[in-house]
Design a protein around this motif. Sequence first.
Motif, short mmCIF file in Angstrom:
data_model
loop_
_atom_site.label_atom_id
_atom_site.label_comp_id
_atom_site.label_asym_id
_atom_site.label_seq_id
_atom_site.Cartn_x
_atom_site.Cartn_y
_atom_site.Cartn_z
N GLU A 188 0.81 -1.22 0.00
CA GLU A 188 0.00 0.00 0.00
C GLU A 188 0.84 1.27 0.00
OE1 GLU A 188 -0.59 -1.87 4.22
OE2 GLU A 188 -0.20 -2.56 2.16
N SER A 189 2.16 1.13 0.14
CA SER A 189 3.05 2.30 0.14
C SER A 189 3.61 2.61 -1.24
CB SER A 189 4.20 2.08 1.12
OG SER A 189 3.74 1.94 2.44
N ILE A 190 3.21 1.87 -2.27
CA ILE A 190 3.80 2.06 -3.61
C ILE A 190 3.72 3.52 -4.06
CG2 ILE A 190 3.42 1.60 -6.06
CD1 ILE A 190 2.99 -1.27 -5.48
N ALA A 191 2.53 4.10 -3.98
CA ALA A 191 2.36 5.47 -4.49
C ALA A 191 3.26 6.46 -3.75
CB ALA A 191 0.89 5.89 -4.35
N GLU A 192 3.35 6.33 -2.43
CA GLU A 192 4.20 7.23 -1.65
C GLU A 192 5.67 7.06 -2.02
OE1 GLU A 192 3.17 7.58 2.68
OE2 GLU A 192 1.82 5.94 2.14
N GLU A 205 12.49 -0.36 -10.02
CA GLU A 205 12.05 -1.73 -10.24
C GLU A 205 11.31 -2.20 -8.99
OE1 GLU A 205 15.63 -3.22 -13.25
OE2 GLU A 205 15.26 -4.29 -11.37
N ILE A 206 10.11 -2.70 -9.20
CA ILE A 206 9.26 -3.13 -8.08
C ILE A 206 8.93 -4.61 -8.23
CG2 ILE A 206 7.06 -2.82 -6.87
CD1 ILE A 206 7.06 0.08 -7.84
N THR A 207 9.12 -5.36 -7.15
CA THR A 207 8.78 -6.78 -7.12
C THR A 207 7.78 -7.01 -6.00
OG1 THR A 207 11.01 -7.39 -7.84
CG2 THR A 207 9.65 -9.14 -6.88
N ALA A 208 6.62 -7.57 -6.33
CA ALA A 208 5.64 -7.93 -5.30
C ALA A 208 6.00 -9.28 -4.71
CB ALA A 208 4.24 -7.97 -5.91
N ILE A 209 5.92 -9.40 -3.40
CA ILE A 209 6.21 -10.65 -2.71
C ILE A 209 4.89 -11.27 -2.23
CG2 ILE A 209 7.42 -11.72 -0.78
CD1 ILE A 209 9.32 -9.35 -0.77
N ARG A 212 2.05 -17.24 -1.35
CA ARG A 212 1.83 -18.41 -2.21
C ARG A 212 1.11 -17.98 -3.47
NH1 ARG A 212 1.43 -19.86 3.01
NH2 ARG A 212 2.58 -21.75 3.67
N GLU A 213 1.10 -18.83 -4.46
CA GLU A 213 0.34 -18.57 -5.68
C GLU A 213 -1.12 -18.32 -5.33
OE1 GLU A 213 1.10 -18.24 -8.78
OE2 GLU A 213 3.11 -19.11 -9.06
N GLY A 214 -1.70 -17.28 -5.92
CA GLY A 214 -3.10 -16.98 -5.69
C GLY A 214 -3.38 -16.13 -4.46
N GLU A 215 -2.35 -15.85 -3.65
CA GLU A 215 -2.53 -15.01 -2.46
C GLU A 215 -2.01 -13.60 -2.74
OE1 GLU A 215 -2.04 -18.62 0.83
OE2 GLU A 215 -0.78 -16.83 0.97
N ASN A 216 -2.61 -12.63 -2.07
CA ASN A 216 -2.23 -11.24 -2.27
C ASN A 216 -0.80 -10.97 -1.78
OD1 ASN A 216 -4.75 -10.64 -3.30
ND2 ASN A 216 -5.56 -9.90 -1.34
N ALA A 217 -0.19 -9.97 -2.38
CA ALA A 217 1.17 -9.58 -1.99
C ALA A 217 1.17 -9.03 -0.56
CB ALA A 217 1.72 -8.54 -2.95
N VAL A 218 2.23 -9.32 0.20
CA VAL A 218 2.36 -8.83 1.57
C VAL A 218 3.51 -7.84 1.71
CG1 VAL A 218 1.28 -10.84 2.63
CG2 VAL A 218 3.75 -10.85 2.18
N ARG A 219 4.42 -7.82 0.78
CA ARG A 219 5.55 -6.89 0.78
C ARG A 219 5.89 -6.55 -0.67
NH1 ARG A 219 4.49 -7.09 5.41
NH2 ARG A 219 5.88 -7.43 7.22
N ILE A 220 6.65 -5.47 -0.83
CA ILE A 220 7.25 -5.13 -2.12
C ILE A 220 8.73 -4.85 -1.91
CG2 ILE A 220 5.20 -4.28 -3.32
CD1 ILE A 220 6.08 -1.43 -2.54
#
Length: 266
Positions: A188-192, A205-209, A212-220
């Motif tokens: 949720e901090s991407i825009a800032e 360069e941004i990588t979403a973490i 598991r497959e199919g679960e929402n990202a918890v970190r970037i």
Amino acid sequence: MSDAVTSEPTPVTETVDAFHRGGFHILQPKGRGHRSGMDAMLLAALVDDDRAIKVADLGAGAGAAGLAVASRLPKAEVVLFERSAEMADYARRSLDLKENAHILGRVTVIEADVTLKAKARNDAGLIDESFNHVILNPPFNDPGDRKTPDALKAEAHAMTEDLFESWLRTAGAIMIPGGQLSLIARPESIAEIIDACGRRFGGIEITAIHPREGENAVRILVTAIKGSRARLSLRAPLIMHDDNRSHKFSPFVDDLNNGRAAYSRR
């Protein structure tokens, strides 16, 4: 009948924890404050540079991320910047552990507020254009989140207004032109973060973490280059666990966590 007095065991207030499969150790408070783990290891993995480099770890806490860089890169000199006197002391005592003798001469701890500006910032040891890499794992909880009674943890976790702007201002000031910024944050901090990079950094360069497959990202994971005008790019997601029924890390993530690999820029 025995007259012996049974004394209560002394409570454990701190622990010595091994990282990189014993490659280095850190001293951390137990039951209070911020305890470093996977986030710090992923952040450290973003530094991939075999040269004799200087690395600044802003808001270093007990020093896990910075020490991970020094442990993996034998030519890296690392400075841990931490505002909390107590956590800076943990970092200093971590360096004194016999298990860290091999990196002792390449790591320094400076107690300083990374939001300082101009002369005050330089006087505190955050010297302009003196670092090749700056890494940061800033506080990530919104001030409106449930409050913790642990003051040490609250200081490490609670975001302040314009946090990314103030931290990235310092990162940009102390970094040489062409140097690399690396950070880990919540999605949720991407825009800032992008806004704070502004004209200071490009080639983001941004990588979403994802757990598991199919679960929402918890970190970037975010990297950027000082002075670059390259466009932003989204990298393939990093999946922590291959098996939906297991907590075992995927082979590549396990290598990152244990200092056997780096997560290089494309």
